[in-house]
Design a protein around this motif. Structure first.
Motif, PDB file in Angstrom:
ATOM      1  N   VAL A  88       0.834  -1.202   0.000  1.00 31.61           N
ATOM      2  CA  VAL A  88       0.000   0.000   0.000  1.00 31.61           C
ATOM      3  C   VAL A  88       0.868   1.252   0.000  1.00 31.61           C
ATOM      4  O   VAL A  88       0.626   2.203  -0.758  1.00 31.61           O
ATOM      5  CB  VAL A  88      -0.937  -0.007   1.226  1.00 31.61           C
ATOM      6  CG1 VAL A  88      -1.572   1.367   1.426  1.00 31.61           C
ATOM      7  CG2 VAL A  88      -2.027  -1.066   1.055  1.00 31.61           C
ATOM      8  N   PHE A 117       2.374   1.851  -3.396  1.00 29.99           N
ATOM      9  CA  PHE A 117       1.383   2.338  -4.358  1.00 29.99           C
ATOM     10  C   PHE A 117       1.060   3.809  -4.097  1.00 29.99           C
ATOM     11  O   PHE A 117       0.935   4.597  -5.042  1.00 29.99           O
ATOM     12  CB  PHE A 117       0.106   1.498  -4.249  1.00 29.99           C
ATOM     13  CG  PHE A 117      -0.937   1.860  -5.260  1.00 29.99           C
ATOM     14  CD1 PHE A 117      -0.888   1.351  -6.548  1.00 29.99           C
ATOM     15  CD2 PHE A 117      -1.976   2.730  -4.932  1.00 29.99           C
ATOM     16  CE1 PHE A 117      -1.843   1.688  -7.489  1.00 29.99           C
ATOM     17  CE2 PHE A 117      -2.934   3.084  -5.871  1.00 29.99           C
ATOM     18  CZ  PHE A 117      -2.870   2.565  -7.156  1.00 29.99           C
ATOM     19  N   LEU A 144      -3.033  -5.736  -5.991  1.00 34.07           N
ATOM     20  CA  LEU A 144      -2.178  -4.607  -5.630  1.00 34.07           C
ATOM     21  C   LEU A 144      -0.739  -5.078  -5.439  1.00 34.07           C
ATOM     22  O   LEU A 144       0.207  -4.429  -5.917  1.00 34.07           O
ATOM     23  CB  LEU A 144      -2.692  -3.948  -4.354  1.00 34.07           C
ATOM     24  CG  LEU A 144      -1.908  -2.719  -3.874  1.00 34.07           C
ATOM     25  CD1 LEU A 144      -2.086  -1.565  -4.846  1.00 34.07           C
ATOM     26  CD2 LEU A 144      -2.358  -2.299  -2.480  1.00 34.07           C
ATOM     27  N   GLU A 179       0.870  -5.620  -8.603  1.00 35.41           N
ATOM     28  CA  GLU A 179       0.911  -4.390  -9.400  1.00 35.41           C
ATOM     29  C   GLU A 179       0.012  -4.494 -10.621  1.00 35.41           C
ATOM     30  O   GLU A 179       0.369  -4.104 -11.744  1.00 35.41           O
ATOM     31  CB  GLU A 179       2.356  -4.066  -9.815  1.00 35.41           C
ATOM     32  CG  GLU A 179       3.277  -3.840  -8.626  1.00 35.41           C
ATOM     33  CD  GLU A 179       4.688  -3.465  -9.048  1.00 35.41           C
ATOM     34  OE1 GLU A 179       4.961  -3.476 -10.270  1.00 35.41           O
ATOM     35  OE2 GLU A 179       5.493  -3.135  -8.166  1.00 35.41           O
ATOM     36  N   VAL A 182      -3.439  -3.336 -10.682  1.00 32.89           N
ATOM     37  CA  VAL A 182      -4.651  -2.583 -10.365  1.00 32.89           C
ATOM     38  C   VAL A 182      -4.700  -1.329 -11.228  1.00 32.89           C
ATOM     39  O   VAL A 182      -3.686  -0.897 -11.773  1.00 32.89           O
ATOM     40  CB  VAL A 182      -4.708  -2.194  -8.866  1.00 32.89           C
ATOM     41  CG1 VAL A 182      -4.826  -3.426  -7.992  1.00 32.89           C
ATOM     42  CG2 VAL A 182      -3.498  -1.364  -8.475  1.00 32.89           C
ATOM     43  N   THR A 209      -6.283   2.704 -11.384  1.00 34.80           N
ATOM     44  CA  THR A 209      -6.904   3.819 -10.671  1.00 34.80           C
ATOM     45  C   THR A 209      -8.083   4.349 -11.482  1.00 34.80           C
ATOM     46  O   THR A 209      -7.918   4.741 -12.647  1.00 34.80           O
ATOM     47  CB  THR A 209      -5.890   4.947 -10.429  1.00 34.80           C
ATOM     48  OG1 THR A 209      -4.794   4.435  -9.671  1.00 34.80           O
ATOM     49  CG2 THR A 209      -6.539   6.099  -9.660  1.00 34.80           C
TER      50      THR A 209
END
Length: 318
Positions: free
Chosen positions: A39, A42, A94, A97, A99, A101
């Motif tokens: 998290v 990211f 996530l 890697e 995902v 937005t």
């Protein structure tokens, strides 16, 4: 960039923002260490945010594509929500890697619960999922509201007061007020239709409770509308007070009809009992047959009606 405004009826005041945020924060802090590291990476690399006071939860969002999404929220030192990001995917993706937005927004708190939502990015590829900027703005407002507002008059997924697109706070206040004024008319139309239905409407015992639920929601919204007008448009306070009185009068009319409904159901039973005690002395020699002829329909009627009367009584007692 498009700007939306919404109003959060935080009746307890902003002094309790830290405690209202605690549930969201506690859900975020349950992540294992490897997920917390993913998290942070990211947030730094993809969102470009400062890692301090950033929290994330996985949730199926109501207004967007029906799949798991990650909600990133950044607070300031006073627990005012500053930034929101909606990401399609889950924690496993996530870490991989993998995902995407969907949107990001900056949040500004104005006085007395007015919230400004500035969309800073929107992935236009989501138009293929029937997700437009208004739906994203609505969803972000829902996220902000759910952090600070305790739901008492409606389900948590409901947005009874829509966020509005506006150029400044004053324009937003006018548009939000118009929503509340329109609700007064809409609720009265719906409830009047329920009250004015014909005779056979009495025989649906579930309609009274249904109408009462609408009235309670309406009264709750009118109370919020009155609070909104006290804060921003004091000239309209009297309209909301009159609306409350009118809704209460409609409530009384509906209750009167459904009390009569109980009497209508009871009348056949009373009639049968009266026939039983009035007729038996006249047909004493045929007593066994008379008893069967009277008690059989009475028993059948009772078996059919008693559950309905019980449900009706329970619905009026809640």
């Amino acid at each position: 960039m498009i700007t939306y405004y919404g109003w959060i009826p935080t009746l307890a005041g902003e002094e309790v923002f830290d405690s209202l945020c605690s549930e969201f924060v506690s859900n975020s802090e349950r992540l294992p260490k490897d997920l917390r590291d993913a998290v942070k990476d990211f947030v730094r690399n993809e969102l470009g945010w400062n890692v301090g006071k950033v929290f994330v939860i996985s949730k199926n969002l109501f207004d967007l594509k029906k799949s798991n999404n990650l909600i990133f929220i950044q607070f300031n030192t006073n627990w005012r929500l500053e930034k929101v990001a909606i990401v399609e995917g889950d924690f496993k993706k996530l870490v991989q890697e993998n995902v995407t937005t969907i949107a990001t927004a900056n949040i500004v708190f104005h006085d007395k619960g007015l919230v400004e939502i500035v969309l800073t990015s929107f992935n236009r590829n989501y138009k293929r999922h029937n997700v437009d900027q208004h739906k994203v703005g609505r969803q972000i407002f829902r996220i902000v509201r759910d952090v600070y507002h305790v739901h008492t008059h409606h389900k948590h997924q409901d947005v009874l007061l829509e966020p509005v697109c506006a150029n400044n706070p004053d324009e937003a206040k006018d548009k939000l007020l118009k929503q509340y004024l329109k609700k007064i008319v809409d609720y009265h139309k719906e409830l009047k239709a329920r009250v004015d239905l014909g005779f056979w409407h009495y025989f649906s015992i579930f309609k009274y409770k249904d109408a009462e639920n609408v009235i309670l929601q309406a009264l709750g919204e009118i109370i919020y509308g009155e609070s909104f007008s006290e804060m921003f448009h004091r000239n309209y306070i009297s309209r909301f007070k009159r609306a409350k009185d009118s809704l209460q009068a409609l409530h009384n009319r509906i209750k009167a009809k459904y009390y009569l409904f109980s009497i209508i159901l009871a009348l056949p039973s009373v009639t049968l009992l009266a026939v039983k005690y009035a007729a038996l002395p006249l047909i004493e020699k045929y007593r066994p047959l008379a008893v069967d002829l009277i008690y059989l329909p009475l028993a059948v009627f009772t078996l059919l009606i008693s559950p309905l009367l019980l449900l009706h009584t329970l619905s009026n007692s809640v």
